[in-house]
Design a protein around this motif. Structure first.
Motif, PDB file in Angstrom:
ATOM      1  N   ILE A 267       0.861  -1.178   0.000  1.00  0.00           N
ATOM      2  CA  ILE A 267       0.000   0.000   0.000  1.00  0.00           C
ATOM      3  C   ILE A 267       0.900   1.231   0.000  1.00  0.00           C
ATOM      4  O   ILE A 267       1.629   1.475   0.972  1.00  0.00           O
ATOM      5  N   PRO A 268       0.851   2.012  -1.078  1.00  0.00           N
ATOM      6  CA  PRO A 268       1.763   3.157  -1.175  1.00  0.00           C
ATOM      7  C   PRO A 268       1.446   4.285  -0.176  1.00  0.00           C
ATOM      8  O   PRO A 268       2.353   4.957   0.304  1.00  0.00           O
ATOM      9  N   ASP A 269       0.178   4.487   0.145  1.00  0.00           N
ATOM     10  CA  ASP A 269      -0.183   5.577   1.044  1.00  0.00           C
ATOM     11  C   ASP A 269       0.184   5.220   2.481  1.00  0.00           C
ATOM     12  O   ASP A 269      -0.245   4.186   3.013  1.00  0.00           O
ATOM     13  N   VAL A 270       0.972   6.082   3.110  1.00  0.00           N
ATOM     14  CA  VAL A 270       1.475   5.818   4.453  1.00  0.00           C
ATOM     15  C   VAL A 270       0.333   5.721   5.469  1.00  0.00           C
ATOM     16  O   VAL A 270       0.344   4.846   6.349  1.00  0.00           O
ATOM     17  N   VAL A 271      -0.661   6.571   5.362  1.00  0.00           N
ATOM     18  CA  VAL A 271      -1.775   6.564   6.313  1.00  0.00           C
ATOM     19  C   VAL A 271      -2.592   5.280   6.155  1.00  0.00           C
ATOM     20  O   VAL A 271      -2.957   4.641   7.148  1.00  0.00           O
ATOM     21  N   ASP A 272      -2.854   4.869   4.921  1.00  0.00           N
ATOM     22  CA  ASP A 272      -3.595   3.628   4.690  1.00  0.00           C
ATOM     23  C   ASP A 272      -2.817   2.421   5.193  1.00  0.00           C
ATOM     24  O   ASP A 272      -3.378   1.501   5.780  1.00  0.00           O
TER      25      ASP A 272
END
Length: 140
Positions: free
Chosen positions: A57-62
């Protein structure tokens, strides 16, 4: 080897029958086995989901959110693993004829308590005394 005991689907242990007779013992044995099977099935489902759900998952928050969810799930499964050990202990006590009796006082544990928490090893009174002592020592 004990003879198999037939239990009607609507059977519930009653106070007016002999304590821990064959029917009551079989009722609790089946209840414990079903509970353990459900917990083990949940554990298998978690393992499958975690193996299938591994992804980048590229998005850090996700990614952080997913890792938090996984951590919570693993903690839940760890508690369930410990619960399975307690269920196995209760099944062992059934086999040994010790199930349903307080391991502190030797008195029968109430059927209501056993129905609500079949892994109970102490009567309600003994459990309350234990928790009060534990609280007193913890406050020191």
């Amino acid at each position: 080897m004990k003879a198999e005991v037939f239990l009607p689907d609507d059977y519930r242990p009653a106070e007016d029958e002999p304590f821990m007779n064959d029917r009551q013992t079989e009722y609790f044995r089946q209840k414990l086995i079903n509970w353990r099977d459900d917990l083990l099935a949940d554990g298998r489902d978690t393992i499958e989901t975690m193996q299938d759900g591994t992804r980048n998952i590229p998005d850090v928050v996700d990614r952080s959110s997913e890792e938090t969810d996984r951590s919570l799930e693993l903690r839940t499964r760890d508690r369930q693993r410990k619960l399975v050990a307690k269920i196995d202990g209760a099944l062992r006590r059934i086999e040994e004829g010790e199930f349903g009796y307080c391991n502190v006082t030797g008195d029968p544990i109430s059927l209501k308590r056993l129905d609500a928490r079949p892994i109970a090893t102490m009567s309600l009174e003994a459990q309350e005394r234990h928790e009060r002592r534990e609280k007193v020592h913890r406050d020191d």
